[in-house]
Design a protein around this motif. Sequence first.
Motif, short mmCIF file in Angstrom:
data_model
loop_
_atom_site.label_atom_id
_atom_site.label_comp_id
_atom_site.label_asym_id
_atom_site.label_seq_id
_atom_site.Cartn_x
_atom_site.Cartn_y
_atom_site.Cartn_z
N ALA A 1 7.95 48.38 -11.54
CA ALA A 1 9.19 47.66 -11.84
C ALA A 1 9.41 47.62 -13.35
O ALA A 1 8.53 47.19 -14.10
N ASP A 2 10.57 48.08 -13.78
CA ASP A 2 10.90 48.13 -15.21
C ASP A 2 11.98 47.10 -15.51
O ASP A 2 13.15 47.31 -15.18
N GLU A 3 11.61 45.97 -16.11
CA GLU A 3 12.53 44.89 -16.45
C GLU A 3 13.46 44.56 -15.28
O GLU A 3 14.69 44.58 -15.42
N PRO A 4 12.91 44.24 -14.10
CA PRO A 4 13.75 44.08 -12.90
C PRO A 4 14.73 42.92 -12.97
O PRO A 4 15.73 42.92 -12.25
N THR A 5 14.48 41.94 -13.85
CA THR A 5 15.41 40.80 -13.96
C THR A 5 16.33 40.91 -15.16
O THR A 5 17.11 40.00 -15.44
N GLY A 6 16.25 42.02 -15.88
CA GLY A 6 16.98 42.16 -17.14
C GLY A 6 18.48 42.03 -17.02
O GLY A 6 19.14 41.59 -17.97
N ALA A 7 19.05 42.42 -15.87
CA ALA A 7 20.51 42.37 -15.70
C ALA A 7 20.96 41.21 -14.82
O ALA A 7 22.11 41.17 -14.38
N LEU A 8 20.06 40.25 -14.57
CA LEU A 8 20.36 39.17 -13.63
C LEU A 8 20.50 37.82 -14.35
O LEU A 8 19.86 37.59 -15.38
N ASP A 9 21.31 36.93 -13.74
CA ASP A 9 21.36 35.57 -14.25
C ASP A 9 20.09 34.84 -13.81
O ASP A 9 19.30 35.36 -13.02
N SER A 10 19.89 33.63 -14.32
CA SER A 10 18.63 32.92 -14.09
C SER A 10 18.37 32.63 -12.61
O SER A 10 17.25 32.75 -12.13
N LYS A 11 19.43 32.28 -11.87
CA LYS A 11 19.26 31.98 -10.45
C LYS A 11 18.86 33.23 -9.68
O LYS A 11 17.92 33.21 -8.87
N SER A 12 19.56 34.34 -9.93
CA SER A 12 19.25 35.59 -9.25
C SER A 12 17.86 36.10 -9.63
O SER A 12 17.13 36.63 -8.80
N ALA A 13 17.50 35.91 -10.91
CA ALA A 13 16.18 36.33 -11.36
C ALA A 13 15.09 35.56 -10.62
O ALA A 13 14.08 36.14 -10.19
N GLY A 14 15.29 34.26 -10.47
CA GLY A 14 14.31 33.44 -9.75
C GLY A 14 14.17 33.87 -8.30
O GLY A 14 13.05 33.96 -7.77
N MET A 15 15.29 34.18 -7.64
CA MET A 15 15.26 34.63 -6.25
C MET A 15 14.55 35.97 -6.11
O MET A 15 13.77 36.19 -5.18
N LEU A 16 14.81 36.87 -7.08
CA LEU A 16 14.15 38.18 -7.04
C LEU A 16 12.64 38.03 -7.19
O LEU A 16 11.87 38.67 -6.47
N MET A 17 12.21 37.19 -8.13
CA MET A 17 10.78 37.03 -8.36
C MET A 17 10.09 36.40 -7.16
O MET A 17 8.95 36.73 -6.84
N GLU A 18 10.79 35.49 -6.47
CA GLU A 18 10.23 34.94 -5.23
C GLU A 18 10.07 36.05 -4.19
O GLU A 18 9.08 36.08 -3.45
#
Length: 255
Positions: A168-185
């Motif tokens: 995974a290369d910066e998988p949350t780089g283009a996401l807002d904080s809520k979406s980033a949190g959901m992705l990491m979960e």
Amino acid sequence: MNPVLKVENLQKFYKTKGAVTKAVNHISFEVEQGEYIGIMGASGSGKTTLLNCISTIDKATAGQILIQGQNITALSENKLARFRREQLGFIFQDFNLLDTLTGRDNIALALAINGVKPGQISRLIEQVADDLEIKAILDKYPYEMSGGQQQRVACARAIVTKPSLILADEPTGALDSKSAGMLMESLSILNERKKATILMVTHDAFTASHCKRILFIKDGQIFNELVRGEKSRKKFFDEIMQVISFLGGDNNYAF
């Protein structure tokens, strides 16, 4: 038991105008089955170059990269393409979904390329969609999805072929904080329930705090390592921030 990934004395040098830049300078480490590893470092530290060499996007100058015991630095282009398709899963910052295909078809394409029988494809898609809670958007096109939904579809595409290693290369780089949190979960679920082995490059301490181990890269070398162990994610986040501060980073992401 052999590690899923073994990097031995890896080097990647670039020559520009007579000067030699050592982007990756004698790096060695191992990743065991089911580990969730983060790679962090300042811009220009060599972390992305390291990931590119492991993902076969770039070719190492010297050293070895073994995945499931196979030395990928010695493979021909044809064998490398097959190995990449069968053994590696990729999650990119910009999702890389095909706009003309639905979420379901984007995931199915990865299976079809690997020669999975049509009768099995639907079952495998339903299973991974269940794990990532994306059943409701399977028949939507990428433009009909939020950024977080697109990235979870990309995760499903990466994991559905059951690769040995997910990169995974910066998988949350283009996401807002809520979406980033959901992705990491979602990634944590894949790691804990499916025993997926994940190697992730990130500049963000919040994202990295979901990992089980962090390798910090500085000037092309491993500078430090943190292991989460039994610590809470908040405690691990604080330790990550301390190392970033020591390295001179400017990561201000709030927990």
